[in-house]
Design a protein around this motif. Structure first.
Motif, PDB file in Angstrom:
ATOM      1  N   ALA A   1       4.157  13.622   6.741  1.00  0.00           N
ATOM      2  CA  ALA A   1       5.329  14.043   7.518  1.00  0.00           C
ATOM      3  C   ALA A   1       6.615  13.586   6.838  1.00  0.00           C
ATOM      4  CB  ALA A   1       5.254  13.492   8.935  1.00  0.00           C
ATOM      5  N   ARG A   2       6.643  12.355   6.338  1.00  0.00           N
ATOM      6  CA  ARG A   2       7.836  11.844   5.658  1.00  0.00           C
ATOM      7  C   ARG A   2       8.141  12.671   4.415  1.00  0.00           C
ATOM      8  NH1 ARG A   2       8.190   8.673   1.431  1.00  0.00           N
ATOM      9  NH2 ARG A   2       6.024   7.979   1.561  1.00  0.00           N
ATOM     10  N   LEU A   3       7.110  12.983   3.631  1.00  0.00           N
ATOM     11  CA  LEU A   3       7.318  13.759   2.405  1.00  0.00           C
ATOM     12  C   LEU A   3       7.731  15.200   2.717  1.00  0.00           C
ATOM     13  CD1 LEU A   3       4.357  12.330   0.309  1.00  0.00           C
ATOM     14  CD2 LEU A   3       6.814  11.893  -0.020  1.00  0.00           C
TER      15      LEU A   3
ATOM     16  N   ARG B   1       9.364  16.116   5.361  1.00  0.00           N
ATOM     17  CA  ARG B   1      10.741  16.018   5.845  1.00  0.00           C
ATOM     18  C   ARG B   1      11.711  15.935   4.662  1.00  0.00           C
ATOM     19  NH1 ARG B   1      12.900  11.746  10.390  1.00  0.00           N
ATOM     20  NH2 ARG B   1      15.096  12.040  10.001  1.00  0.00           N
ATOM     21  N   LEU B   2      11.352  15.154   3.642  1.00  0.00           N
ATOM     22  CA  LEU B   2      12.199  15.056   2.450  1.00  0.00           C
ATOM     23  C   LEU B   2      12.308  16.403   1.735  1.00  0.00           C
ATOM     24  CD1 LEU B   2      11.057  11.596   1.033  1.00  0.00           C
ATOM     25  CD2 LEU B   2      13.295  12.173   2.015  1.00  0.00           C
ATOM     26  N   ALA B   3      11.198  17.131   1.655  1.00  0.00           N
ATOM     27  CA  ALA B   3      11.227  18.459   1.021  1.00  0.00           C
ATOM     28  C   ALA B   3      12.141  19.395   1.820  1.00  0.00           C
ATOM     29  CB  ALA B   3       9.817  19.034   0.914  1.00  0.00           C
ATOM     30  N   PHE B   4      12.043  19.334   3.150  1.00  0.00           N
ATOM     31  CA  PHE B   4      12.902  20.149   4.009  1.00  0.00           C
ATOM     32  C   PHE B   4      14.370  19.774   3.803  1.00  0.00           C
ATOM     33  CE2 PHE B   4      15.069  20.621   8.180  1.00  0.00           C
ATOM     34  CZ  PHE B   4      15.018  21.997   8.287  1.00  0.00           C
ATOM     35  N   GLU B   5      14.656  18.470   3.759  1.00  0.00           N
ATOM     36  CA  GLU B   5      16.035  18.025   3.559  1.00  0.00           C
ATOM     37  C   GLU B   5      16.591  18.538   2.239  1.00  0.00           C
ATOM     38  OE1 GLU B   5      15.818  13.769   4.013  1.00  0.00           O
ATOM     39  OE2 GLU B   5      15.702  13.924   6.204  1.00  0.00           O
ATOM     40  N   ARG B   6      15.787  18.499   1.177  1.00  0.00           N
ATOM     41  CA  ARG B   6      16.244  19.021  -0.113  1.00  0.00           C
ATOM     42  C   ARG B   6      16.560  20.506  -0.026  1.00  0.00           C
ATOM     43  NH1 ARG B   6      12.248  15.488  -2.138  1.00  0.00           N
ATOM     44  NH2 ARG B   6      10.739  17.171  -2.207  1.00  0.00           N
ATOM     45  N   GLU B   7      15.712  21.260   0.675  1.00  0.00           N
ATOM     46  CA  GLU B   7      15.939  22.705   0.806  1.00  0.00           C
ATOM     47  C   GLU B   7      17.179  23.003   1.638  1.00  0.00           C
ATOM     48  OE1 GLU B   7      14.516  25.082  -0.916  1.00  0.00           O
ATOM     49  OE2 GLU B   7      13.249  23.588  -1.888  1.00  0.00           O
ATOM     50  N   ILE B   8      17.417  22.217   2.684  1.00  0.00           N
ATOM     51  CA  ILE B   8      18.628  22.397   3.499  1.00  0.00           C
ATOM     52  C   ILE B   8      19.859  22.106   2.652  1.00  0.00           C
ATOM     53  CG2 ILE B   8      19.986  21.412   5.417  1.00  0.00           C
ATOM     54  CD1 ILE B   8      17.858  23.376   6.366  1.00  0.00           C
TER      55      ILE B   8
END
Length: 157
Positions: A18-20, A22-29
């Motif tokens: 989940a943490r990883l 979330r980080l991938a999502f944050e990078r895409e945002i």
């Protein structure tokens, strides 16, 4: 000697994954430059799934402090993406709702989410993903049951 905790136990696997993700999502945002932060995007995404709700319920769903959600909602309200109105059951409480203007941002959030999922599940066979999703849904159902009483207090749009 203390017993060794298994880093591949379900709790650790789910938490780390989940943490990883979330980080991938944050990078895409961040890459999409859609005018909201990753945290604000998560708030909007949860609101799109759950509809209008009291701010403290939203904080609980997001797993963060109510004061943090208030700050996110303040910025989203100034941007015209959400509105707050009095809860008809308790005028002291506020219900946060998406505005029609949030639709375009939500489309971009969805695209960023799809890109991050594509990265996360690269090389995973469709049948393996289906099994993974089925197990996750079962586990979520097992763990959400105690929340059902609270969730009935949420306000539909």
């Amino acid at each position: 000697m203390a017993p060794k905790i298994d880093p591949d136990s379900p709790g650790f696997l789910v938490s780390t994954t989940a943490r990883l993700m979330r980080l991938a999502f944050e990078r895409e945002i961040e890459r999409a430059q859609i005018g909201v932060t990753a945290a604000e995007a998560r708030v909007l995404a949860h609101m799109s799934v759950c509809g209008g709700m009291r701010q403290h319920h939203l904080a609980d769903r997001l797993g963060c402090a109510p004061m943090s959600v208030t700050a996110f909602l303040d910025r989203l309200e100034r941007a015209g993406l959400i509105e707050r109105c009095a809860d008809p059951k308790d005028r002291r409480a506020k219900i946060a709702r998406l505005t029609p203007e949030a639709g375009q941002i939500l489309e971009q959030i969805q695209i960023a989410g799809e890109r991050s999922r594509k990265i996360a599940f690269a090389g995973v066979k469709a049948e393996d993903f289906a099994a993974f999703k089925s197990v996750c849904l079962q586990v979520r159902g097992n763990l959400e049951e105690p929340r059902s009483v609270r969730d009935t207090q949420m306000v539909p749009e």
